[in-house]
Scaffold this motif. Structure first.
Motif, PDB file in Angstrom:
ATOM      1  N   SER A 125       0.831  -1.204   0.000  1.00  0.00           N
ATOM      2  CA  SER A 125       0.000   0.000   0.000  1.00  0.00           C
ATOM      3  C   SER A 125       0.867   1.255   0.000  1.00  0.00           C
ATOM      4  N   GLN A 126       1.919   1.226   0.815  1.00  0.00           N
ATOM      5  CA  GLN A 126       2.784   2.410   0.901  1.00  0.00           C
ATOM      6  C   GLN A 126       3.519   2.667  -0.400  1.00  0.00           C
ATOM      7  N   THR A 153      -6.075   6.817  -0.026  1.00  0.00           N
ATOM      8  CA  THR A 153      -4.660   6.476   0.169  1.00  0.00           C
ATOM      9  C   THR A 153      -3.824   6.958  -1.004  1.00  0.00           C
ATOM     10  N   TRP A 157     -10.862   9.063   6.544  1.00  0.00           N
ATOM     11  CA  TRP A 157      -9.829   9.707   7.322  1.00  0.00           C
ATOM     12  C   TRP A 157      -8.691   8.739   7.623  1.00  0.00           C
ATOM     13  N   ILE A 158      -9.073   7.567   8.135  1.00  0.00           N
ATOM     14  CA  ILE A 158      -8.036   6.604   8.538  1.00  0.00           C
ATOM     15  C   ILE A 158      -7.261   6.151   7.300  1.00  0.00           C
ATOM     16  N   ALA A 159      -7.952   6.094   6.159  1.00  0.00           N
ATOM     17  CA  ALA A 159      -7.253   5.739   4.925  1.00  0.00           C
ATOM     18  C   ALA A 159      -6.279   6.843   4.529  1.00  0.00           C
ATOM     19  N   GLN A 179      -4.981   9.171   6.398  1.00  0.00           N
ATOM     20  CA  GLN A 179      -3.933   9.368   7.390  1.00  0.00           C
ATOM     21  C   GLN A 179      -2.758   8.418   7.171  1.00  0.00           C
ATOM     22  N   SER A 180      -3.011   7.300   6.491  1.00  0.00           N
ATOM     23  CA  SER A 180      -1.933   6.329   6.278  1.00  0.00           C
ATOM     24  C   SER A 180      -0.809   6.918   5.435  1.00  0.00           C
ATOM     25  N   ARG A 181      -1.070   8.036   4.743  1.00  0.00           N
ATOM     26  CA  ARG A 181      -0.005   8.629   3.926  1.00  0.00           C
ATOM     27  C   ARG A 181       0.896   9.553   4.734  1.00  0.00           C
ATOM     28  N   MET A 227     -12.279   4.909   0.207  1.00  0.00           N
ATOM     29  CA  MET A 227     -11.162   4.621   1.106  1.00  0.00           C
ATOM     30  C   MET A 227      -9.901   4.327   0.315  1.00  0.00           C
ATOM     31  N   MET A 228     -10.059   3.600  -0.785  1.00  0.00           N
ATOM     32  CA  MET A 228      -8.894   3.308  -1.608  1.00  0.00           C
ATOM     33  C   MET A 228      -8.333   4.611  -2.184  1.00  0.00           C
TER      34      MET A 228
END
Lengths: 288, 256, 327
Positions: free
Chosen positions: B83-84, B170, B107-109, B111-113, B166-167
């Motif tokens: 994902s990263q 990210t 948001w949680i998606a 925030q992963s960045r 959500m996808m």
């Protein structure tokens, strides 16, 4: 001298391992088939021991006491499963931990209520009270050999039931795939009741035959519970073979730990478990 | 490292296989995906399409074979690492956080960045960059009207849109879409098709879809899978004309 | 994290006001009891972070409580006489290290294995103190003098004074509560609540979930160590049973009795359990049977804990008001 000393330790370790196996095999099946954490499993070991003590006191014979105590223990298992455990099948692990923990409080206190806070012992039956001479000064008690022998008989019997009978087939199917078992139209509730009651019977029986070599004291179920959990986790949840290997590893190593590193004996067992789980996080014989 | 002779190739699978016991769900697949192209994978149920996507996103580890993404070997990489690196995915079976609000899901998606989310002191919702990315994802999927609704209380179609949002949050370069239209009404479906067309201008899409009209409407490349085997791959026109494929799969669709 | 609703905020403020006012009028016995409740509440909140917000059911949380307590005993007991400035951070660092070790091993597993591993590893620490001659073995340790807080030669706090200790503990309780609210609202909290709901999804969004689980485990462990440190300072006595699995089971009971994943639930649970343990023995010698039955009933009939009652309680009067107004 040296050799026979280690031989005695080894025999003790194996005998302890056999007892652990009886307790852990029920525990691992309840985990594996029913997906229930039963913290009260050790309490049934304690209850078995006290039942043997009580009935032996009344009838004057350990054999008669055990014969009478087994159906009582299995019946207790049946009642507990129907009244409390049955509620947990659809619940998460957290509620299982909590409810079975409460059962421990109840059983422990009931034991104090009925038999008090003192330690008790059960005499070894006269017929088995002798010893075998190993060397001039080293002897080994016949009763311990007898315990190992009985455990082997039960172990073989269990193996036969699980490998060769229809009930055993269902149990194996249930341990490896619960949905499948249900899809095959097996009465899963009845299977759970049988497995739980049998597990309770095995744990209680272990307590009964161990009564003459172990003293009876309040909270004795806790120790056997924790050590059996270690056995189950090492062996892999749901695996009878794993429970056997785990019980032998823990049985032998804890007895040798006690003689070789007396101050660190209890830690040896847990350190070993941690080591095995770092190596294999699912235990040695995780079934599927 | 694979020799990506064609510079335009963004993702490459070599001899990719996944076995479950005796079943070969994905069997020796060699497939290249070009950058900026919408590549659809079609095939009957049980053909191994979702298993294939799960291998690409790291949720399953291949039994054999390699996967390369740009300069990275993804073969045994974890889902979070993949994902990263810029590969996002959506799920066939809606996989959202039902107890979070619509916005919190994105948001949680988003925030992963951040470089790290090991941040303990500042309230999460004060980070404007994260917030903007989450809101943009909601706007693109037509969900911006009610950000505070609990995801569990959204309609099924909205949940499917949230899945895609959500996808998007990210900010992926390559998107793996596992049946994005599954269970959607025709209106919502048309919106998602429109969205995919837009995304295709700037992104690479790998798409599993049963709706052939949608596939023909947006896909540039098609691959056909059956029983874990890659039958054929080519442009939409090539696949339409392919005899093997018509016999195996498309034939039924077109007569139907 | 979920928003703390207005009625709950009001309730917490009233409770805080009561706690601030109580020592000026209350009986010493009850001041003592409230200190006990507050320490248990800190311990239970730390476990709530783990069980209620991260979804990790630990049955070995008492290990950290015990290590925090032994930290005070070792650095402020008969062997050493460091000031509390040194003893507290050293104890907390020791607890954090133990949490890193137990956490690192346990979070590699999940479900039943996680529960069993935390239990067994905590027992390892239990037996270590049980068998160590250095730290009193199963007799435990005594702390002869109560720690005081000095700045240079000026005495700031005399923790030997019961009321000072009471306010000191209350202060820590409030700080821990606000600290947990803060980290749950921060990006970290978003991630762990996501992990609690669906770890696989959080990982596929790009988070290295193991790290967040470990961080949560270490924070929870360290706060439990803080509670243990206070307990040791309060009673002046430390036994290996602080680390025992019965203590871990009890604190899990407190969290669930009060309400999982709420932070204030564990405080309610602490009040309920300490009061039960205080009053039940007056009724019967075998009060643990009654306690066991109560826990069984909570699991069966109130699986979301006492705090879930609040919704029901607040709803009933408002329903009545509406009917009256309409009538």
């Amino acid at each position: 001298m040296e050799f026979s000393f280690y031989l005695i330790q080894l025999l003790n370790g194996i005998q302890y391992g056999f007892l652990l196996f009886l307790v852990a095999s029920g525990l691992t099946l309840v985990f594996g088939i029913m997906d229930v954490i039963n913290l009260a499993h050790g309490s049934f070991y304690m209850i078995g021991a006290y039942l043997a003590f009580w009935l032996t006191g009344i009838f004057g014979s350990l054999f008669l006491g055990i014969v009478l105590a087994i159906p009582l223990a299995v019946a207790l298992g049946f009642v507990v499963e129907r009244l409390a455990i049955a509620y947990l099948y659809k619940k998460g692990h957290l509620h299982q931990v909590l409810l079975t923990y409460a059962l421990i409080l109840i059983f422990d206190e009931a034991q104090r209520f009925l038999w008090g806070n003192d330690s008790h012992g059960v005499d070894i039956p006269a017929a088995l009270s002798g010893s075998i001479t190993l060397t001039d000064i080293q002897v080994y008690p016949v009763y311990r050999l007898f315990v190992s022998f009985v455990c082997i008989v039960i172990g073989v019997g269990m193996f036969y039931v699980i490998q060769k009978t229809k009930l055993g087939m269902t149990i194996r199917a249930g341990a490896s795939n619960r949905q499948m078992t249900q899809a095959l139209g097996i009465n899963i509730e009845r299977l759970f009741t049988i497995v739980f009651s049998l597990g309770v019977g095995l744990a209680a029986f272990a307590g009964m035959i161990a009564a003459p070599i172990d003293s009876l004291y309040p909270g004795m179920g806790d120790n056997i519970l924790i050590i059996s959990l270690v056995v189950v986790v090492i062996g892999g949840i749901g695996s009878i073979k794993g429970a056997f290997v785990g019980a032998m590893i823990i049985g032998v190593s804890s007895i040798f730990g006690k003689t070789l590193f007396p101050s660190m004996a209890s830690i040896v067992v847990y350190a070993m478990m941690a080591g095995i789980l770092i190596w294999k996080p699912q235990g040695l014989f995780k079934s599927a | 490292m694979a020799n990506m002779s064609d510079n335009n190739i963004i993702l490459r699978c070599q001899g990719l296989s996944k076995s479950f016991g005796a079943l070969k769900a994905v069997n020796n697949v060699d497939l290249d995906f070009e950058s900026g192209v919408v590549h659809a994978i079609i095939g009957p149920n049980g053909a191994g399409k979702t298993t294939f996507i799960n291998l690409l996103s790291g949720e399953l580890q291949p039994t054999e074979g390699q996967i390369y993404f740009k300069d990275h070997d993804l073969t045994n990489a974890s889902p979070n690492k993949i994902s990263q690196l810029g590969i996002g995915r959506s799920y066939q079976k809606t996989n959202i956080f039902p107890k979070f609000t619509c916005l919190q899901n994105c948001w949680i998606a988003s925030q992963s960045r951040l470089k790290t989310s090991m941040k303990f002191f500042k309230s999460a919702h004060r980070d404007m960059e994260v917030m903007e990315r989450a809101q943009r994802a909601l706007e693109l999927t037509h969900l911006a009207m009610k950000p505070e609704i609990l995801a569990a209380n959204m309609s099924y179609g909205e949940q499917r849109q949230l899945e895609i949002a959500m996808m998007l949050a990210t900010d992926p370069e390559l998107m793996l879409l596992d049946e994005p239209l599954a269970g959607m009404g025709s209106e919502e479906g048309a919106e998602i098709i429109e969205l995919m067309r837009d995304l295709a201008k700037t992104h690479t899409l790998i798409l599993i879809e049963h709706d052939m009209d949608a596939v023909f409407a947006i896909a540039d490349q098609l691959s056909v899978m059956e029983n874990g085997i890659l039958l054929e791959t080519g442009t939409v026109q090539q696949i339409r004309n392919s005899k093997t494929v018509q016999e195996a799969y498309l034939g039924e669709e077109e007569t139907a | 994290m979920q928003k703390i609703t207005k009625p709950v905020q009001l309730f917490l403020l009233i409770a805080l006001g009561f706690a601030l006012w109580f020592p000026s009028v209350g009986d010493e016995f009850y001041v003592e009891l409230l200190i006990n409740i507050m320490i248990i509440a800190i311990f239970a909140m730390s476990l709530d972070l783990l069980v209620g917000y991260t979804g990790l059911v630990s049955l070995g949380h008492a290990a950290f409580f015990g290590i925090g307590a032994y930290g005070l005993g070792i650095f402020f007991g008969e062997m050493n006489q460091y000031s509390i400035w040194a003893a507290l951070p050293v104890s907390l660092i020791l607890t954090a290290l133990a949490a890193v070790v137990i956490g690192w091993i346990s979070i590699r597993t999940s479900g039943i294995y996680f529960i069993m591993l935390t239990l067994a590893l905590a027992q390892m620490f239990y037996y270590y103190f049980f068998e160590s001659k250095l730290y009193g073995g199963d007799d435990g340790m005594f702390i002869s003098t109560k720690p005081d807080v000095n700045f240079g030669s000026i005495q700031l706090l005399d923790l030997g004074n019961e009321h000072t200790f009471y306010y000191f503990t209350l202060g820590i309780l409030v700080v821990v509560f606000l600290f947990l609210v803060m980290i749950l609202r921060a990006p970290f909290g978003q991630v762990i609540t996501g992990i609690c709901a669906n770890e696989q999804r959080v990982r596929s969004l790009g988070y290295a979930t193991q790290r967040y689980k470990l961080a949560s485990f270490v924070i929870a462990g360290t706060l439990a160590g803080l509670a243990g440190f206070l307990e040791a300072a309060h009673t002046g006595f430390i036994t290996p049973s602080y680390l025992g699995w019965h203590e871990s089971g009890n604190i899990l009971v407190v969290v669930i009795l009060g309400g999982l994943g709420t932070l204030y639930g564990p405080i309610i649970g602490a009040v309920a359990l300490v009061l039960l343990e205080d009053f039940l023995p007056d009724i019967t010698e075998h009060w643990k049977i009654v306690l066991g039955m109560i826990i069984v009933c909570v699991v069966l009939f109130l699986p979301n804990g006492i705090s879930s009652l609040s919704g029901k309680i607040f709803r009933i009067p408002s329903q009545i008001m509406k009917t009256i107004l309409r009538g």
